[in-house]
Write a protein that holds these residues in place. Structure first.
Motif, PDB file in Angstrom:
ATOM      1  N   ALA A  61       8.483  13.190   3.789  1.00 29.50           N
ATOM      2  CA  ALA A  61       7.215  13.292   3.057  1.00 29.50           C
ATOM      3  C   ALA A  61       7.102  14.614   2.313  1.00 29.50           C
ATOM      4  CB  ALA A  61       6.046  13.134   4.017  1.00 29.50           C
ATOM      5  N   ALA A  62       6.632  14.525   1.060  1.00 32.51           N
ATOM      6  CA  ALA A  62       6.459  15.712   0.228  1.00 32.51           C
ATOM      7  C   ALA A  62       5.006  15.965  -0.126  1.00 32.51           C
ATOM      8  CB  ALA A  62       7.275  15.577  -1.055  1.00 32.51           C
ATOM      9  N   GLY A  63       4.142  14.965   0.069  1.00 25.77           N
ATOM     10  CA  GLY A  63       2.747  15.159  -0.281  1.00 25.77           C
ATOM     11  C   GLY A  63       1.924  13.916  -0.012  1.00 25.77           C
ATOM     12  N   TYR A  64       0.615  14.103  -0.078  1.00 27.49           N
ATOM     13  CA  TYR A  64      -0.336  13.013   0.124  1.00 27.49           C
ATOM     14  C   TYR A  64      -1.270  13.001  -1.077  1.00 27.49           C
ATOM     15  CZ  TYR A  64      -4.324  10.427   2.085  1.00 27.49           C
ATOM     16  OH  TYR A  64      -5.341   9.528   2.299  1.00 27.49           O
ATOM     17  N   TRP A  65      -1.317  11.859  -1.775  1.00 28.95           N
ATOM     18  CA  TRP A  65      -2.188  11.724  -2.942  1.00 28.95           C
ATOM     19  C   TRP A  65      -3.493  11.058  -2.544  1.00 28.95           C
ATOM     20  CZ3 TRP A  65      -5.029   8.133  -5.455  1.00 28.95           C
ATOM     21  CH2 TRP A  65      -5.471   8.447  -6.737  1.00 28.95           C
ATOM     22  N   GLY A  94      -5.403   6.289  -0.539  1.00 25.93           N
ATOM     23  CA  GLY A  94      -4.450   7.384  -0.432  1.00 25.93           C
ATOM     24  C   GLY A  94      -3.026   6.884  -0.336  1.00 25.93           C
ATOM     25  N   ALA A  95      -2.072   7.799  -0.583  1.00 21.84           N
ATOM     26  CA  ALA A  95      -0.654   7.452  -0.487  1.00 21.84           C
ATOM     27  C   ALA A  95       0.123   8.665  -0.010  1.00 21.84           C
ATOM     28  CB  ALA A  95      -0.111   6.977  -1.831  1.00 21.84           C
ATOM     29  N   LEU A  96       0.936   8.473   1.004  1.00 21.85           N
ATOM     30  CA  LEU A  96       1.892   9.474   1.473  1.00 21.85           C
ATOM     31  C   LEU A  96       3.212   9.175   0.773  1.00 21.85           C
ATOM     32  CD1 LEU A  96       2.414  11.789   3.607  1.00 21.85           C
ATOM     33  CD2 LEU A  96       3.296   9.960   5.091  1.00 21.85           C
ATOM     34  N   TYR A  97       3.774  10.181   0.090  1.00 19.87           N
ATOM     35  CA  TYR A  97       4.985   9.927  -0.683  1.00 19.87           C
ATOM     36  C   TYR A  97       6.104  10.883  -0.277  1.00 19.87           C
ATOM     37  CZ  TYR A  97       3.044  13.815  -3.395  1.00 19.87           C
ATOM     38  OH  TYR A  97       2.503  15.029  -3.770  1.00 19.87           O
ATOM     39  N   ASP A  98       7.340  10.363  -0.397  1.00 21.05           N
ATOM     40  CA  ASP A  98       8.532  11.135  -0.074  1.00 21.05           C
ATOM     41  C   ASP A  98       8.932  12.032  -1.242  1.00 21.05           C
ATOM     42  OD1 ASP A  98       8.767  10.138   2.470  1.00 21.05           O
ATOM     43  OD2 ASP A  98      10.318   8.671   1.980  1.00 21.05           O
ATOM     44  N   ALA A  99       9.947  12.865  -0.997  1.00 26.18           N
ATOM     45  CA  ALA A  99      10.407  13.813  -2.012  1.00 26.18           C
ATOM     46  C   ALA A  99      11.001  13.112  -3.233  1.00 26.18           C
ATOM     47  CB  ALA A  99      11.430  14.779  -1.414  1.00 26.18           C
ATOM     48  N   ASP A 100      11.403  11.847  -3.102  1.00 26.58           N
ATOM     49  CA  ASP A 100      11.915  11.107  -4.252  1.00 26.58           C
ATOM     50  C   ASP A 100      10.828  10.277  -4.932  1.00 26.58           C
ATOM     51  OD1 ASP A 100      11.498   9.077  -2.449  1.00 26.58           O
ATOM     52  OD2 ASP A 100      13.539   8.270  -2.542  1.00 26.58           O
ATOM     53  N   SER A 153       5.954  -2.467   1.202  1.00 23.76           N
ATOM     54  CA  SER A 153       7.357  -2.120   1.012  1.00 23.76           C
ATOM     55  C   SER A 153       7.488  -0.771   0.326  1.00 23.76           C
ATOM     56  CB  SER A 153       8.061  -3.193   0.169  1.00 23.76           C
ATOM     57  OG  SER A 153       7.929  -4.463   0.763  1.00 23.76           O
ATOM     58  N   PRO A 154       8.650  -0.121   0.477  1.00 18.68           N
ATOM     59  CA  PRO A 154       8.890   1.136  -0.246  1.00 18.68           C
ATOM     60  C   PRO A 154       8.927   0.883  -1.750  1.00 18.68           C
ATOM     61  CG  PRO A 154      10.527   0.790   1.495  1.00 18.68           C
ATOM     62  CD  PRO A 154       9.796  -0.501   1.331  1.00 18.68           C
ATOM     63  N   GLU A 155       8.206   1.663  -2.496  1.00 17.51           N
ATOM     64  CA  GLU A 155       8.203   1.583  -3.953  1.00 17.51           C
ATOM     65  C   GLU A 155       7.609   2.874  -4.483  1.00 17.51           C
ATOM     66  OE1 GLU A 155       5.735  -1.601  -5.364  1.00 17.51           O
ATOM     67  OE2 GLU A 155       4.214  -1.272  -3.838  1.00 17.51           O
ATOM     68  N   PRO A 156       7.790   3.193  -5.767  1.00 14.06           N
ATOM     69  CA  PRO A 156       7.193   4.416  -6.315  1.00 14.06           C
ATOM     70  C   PRO A 156       5.692   4.461  -6.056  1.00 14.06           C
ATOM     71  CG  PRO A 156       8.748   3.477  -7.874  1.00 14.06           C
ATOM     72  CD  PRO A 156       8.595   2.464  -6.765  1.00 14.06           C
ATOM     73  N   TYR A 157       5.200   5.634  -5.704  1.00 17.42           N
ATOM     74  CA  TYR A 157       3.802   5.728  -5.289  1.00 17.42           C
ATOM     75  C   TYR A 157       2.819   5.272  -6.374  1.00 17.42           C
ATOM     76  CZ  TYR A 157       3.399  10.090  -7.916  1.00 17.42           C
ATOM     77  OH  TYR A 157       3.380  11.013  -8.912  1.00 17.42           O
TER      78      TYR A 157
END
Length: 562
Positions: A61-65, A94-100, A153-157
């Motif tokens: 995780a890199a951030g939370y929007w 909200g969305a927790l997103y990874d570094a990618d 599922s995993p997908e762009p935030y």
């Protein structure tokens, strides 16, 4: 700490896909779930004093929007992350997103009108990410059931957030965009602050039309007592006749230049200098020291009726094309206070007020523009304004970019506008381009004294607005692909019908999926020549797999990939 403070021993846990856990307690319980492969919809029974908890593995995780306005886009500790929401502030999404940029999890709650709070952050003890939704008495008094939607599922935030918003609000009404909403705006605010008059603004009207603007937003200062940057005179909303002896005549002259006129007002503010103060003071019990004015409580029917009549009168009497309605979020000073009016919740009261304003204005001026501003961005009020604008950030191009893209991630049907763009009059033209490019994914608003602007600045505005207008359908209507919010969105892309527009703000490596792309438009919104890129899909002979695109600093280049 968040997990330790709320009777976790009494929480019932349900395991969801991607190792996400859902907890309910205090009388809240899961009534049912529906997994369609894209989202998980959870029906929840709620009770006052209850709680709903989501736990997600941290992963990379890199951030939370989230749509709040405090600027936090990283990973707060769970004792620090708080976002209060209602119809006129933020939203429980909200969305927790990874570094990618992949969403680790994204969620939304369908309780977006009433007041509430989202608590969130990294659990230091458990090494995971926590979201807690406390159920207060106001929520439980209005409904016994809510729906929680979680991305499957995993997908762009950006895609995950769009999916959540579509599920929750896809059937909700949206105010149709007025013609002026989709065109560049000349704003008087940063140009002159409150020091405006018919004579001053009229000098700019022909220049505004020549440069490519299609409306003038007449901001704070037109009204009686509209001086001094404070609001002790607000409330009557009549022109200062020393500045605008004939406001209707000014509007007619603007129309003669092909410019619509949108008028600013802050209807919830009431000052002691106004004639209306004595009559409305019983409904304004909270004072804003920062604004030096009282705030009207919309939970009173008398307040709502007065404000609807005020907005209608202005549009009707002066031939206006729309209203810029400001400071609505100040109604939140009444959050968590007992009501003496006919409604008990600020969010529900504001929905009634804004519905009344929109309906009444449309009767006297069908298709009028209505502008709201961050932080009143909830999809709940999208039916009442066709424009939502970035929050005030004078000359801060980076913040303007961040705010515009934040709004794009949540807005449904509303047209996003940049905060009015300004720069130093003596600046080089590159500074002008930097400011204009910052608002490229919204509709540009510009606020400079146009009549006295340097010829080079005028030429840059004309050229850049023409470039923006040629790309408008993709920039405003395309699917967004963004860099990380925690880094200020260093690059952004929009794709639509075979066209991909890429804006590189920080000279970062841009990853390109060229599948189905026939035209690539690259905007180099930085001071370094060339845009480094890597093709991740859709490799063809027209473009090498990686390299540097030949785009000059502050320039735009088109690449035919057909």
């Amino acid at each position: 700490m968040l997990l330790e403070d709320h009777q976790l021993s009494l929480v019932d846990w349900v395991d969801l896909p991607r190792a996400i856990r859902l907890g309910t307690g205090g009388g809240c319980r899961v009534l049912g779930t529906d997994d369609d492969g894209e989202v998980i919809r959870v029906r929840l029974a709620v009770r006052a004093g209850g709680q709903v908890i989501l736990l997600s593995p941290l992963g990379d995780a890199a951030g939370y929007w989230y749509p709040g306005l405090d600027g936090v886009r990283g990973l707060p500790a769970d004792w620090a992350g708080r976002d209060h929401y209602s119809a006129v502030r933020s939203a429980p999404i909200g969305a927790l997103y990874d570094a990618d940029g992949t969403s680790r999890f994204a969620f939304g709650l369908d309780w977006t009108t009433g007041e509430g709070e989202v608590q969130f952050g990294v659990s230091e003890e458990e090494k995971n990410f926590v979201v807690r939704l406390p159920i207060d008495e106001r929520l439980a008094a209005r409904t016994t059931e809510v729906e929680l939607v979680i991305a499957r599922s995993p997908e762009p935030y950006p895609r995950a957030l769009a999916r959540i918003a579509e599920v929750l609000f896809g059937d909700a009404p949206v105010r149709p965009a007025s013609a002026a909403a989709l065109e560049p705006v000349y704003s008087t605010w940063y140009a002159y602050s409150q020091r405006i008059s018919d004579e001053i603004v009229s000098r700019d009207l022909p220049v505004a039309a020549e440069l490519g603007f299609r409306s003038v937003f007449l901001d704070d200062g037109w009204q009686r007592f509209g001086d001094g940057r404070w609001y002790a005179g607000c409330g009557d909303w009549v022109p200062d006749t020393e500045k605008f002896a004939d406001l209707g005549g000014f509007v007619e002259r603007a129309h003669g230049h092909g410019l619509d006129v949108v008028l600013w007002l802050a209807p919830l503010l009431i000052g002691e200098q106004s004639e209306a103060f004595e009559r409305l003071a019983p409904y304004a019990t909270e004072y804003s020291t920062g604004l030096r004015a009282w705030v009207l409580d919309p939970r009173h029917r008398e307040v709502r009726e007065h404000l609807v009549e005020t907005c209608t009168r202005l549009v009707r009497d002066y031939g206006l094309d729309g209203l810029k309605i400001d400071f609505l979020n100040n109604a939140m000073v009444y959050a968590d206070t007992p009501s003496t009016g006919d409604l008990d919740d600020i969010g529900f009261a504001m929905v009634e007020l804004l519905r009344g304003v929109a309906d009444a204005v449309d009767l006297v001026r069908p298709g009028a523009l209505i502008e709201f501003r961050q932080p009143y961005v909830s999809p709940t009020v999208a039916a009442f304004a066709d424009v939502v604008r970035a929050n005030d950030c004078p000359a801060d191009a980076d913040q303007n970019r961040l705010s515009v893209l934040d709004l794009r991630l949540l807005s449904r049907g509303q047209v996003v506008h940049a905060d009015p763009i300004m720069w130093a009059p003596e600046a080089e033209v590159d500074a002008v381009r930097r400011q204009l490019f910052a608002g490229f994914f919204g509709v540009p608003q510009v606020s400079m004294p146009l009549a006295g602007l340097a010829a080079a600045h005028r030429a840059t505005i004309t050229e850049t607005l023409a470039q923006w207008r040629s790309l408008r359908e993709v920039l405003l209507g395309g699917e967004l692909e963004l860099g990380l919010p925690a880094r200020g969105y260093p690059a952004a892309q929009a794709r639509l019908d075979g066209t991909l527009v890429v804006v590189d703000y920080e000279s970062v490596l841009v990853e390109l999926d060229l599948t189905g792309v026939g035209e690539l438009v690259v905007v180099n919104a930085s001071q370094l020549a060339g845009v480094p890129y890597r093709v991740t899909a859709g490799v063809g002979p027209a473009l090498a797999k990686e390299g540097i695109l030949d785009v000059p600093a502050w320039g735009i280049a088109h690449f035919d990939l057909g």
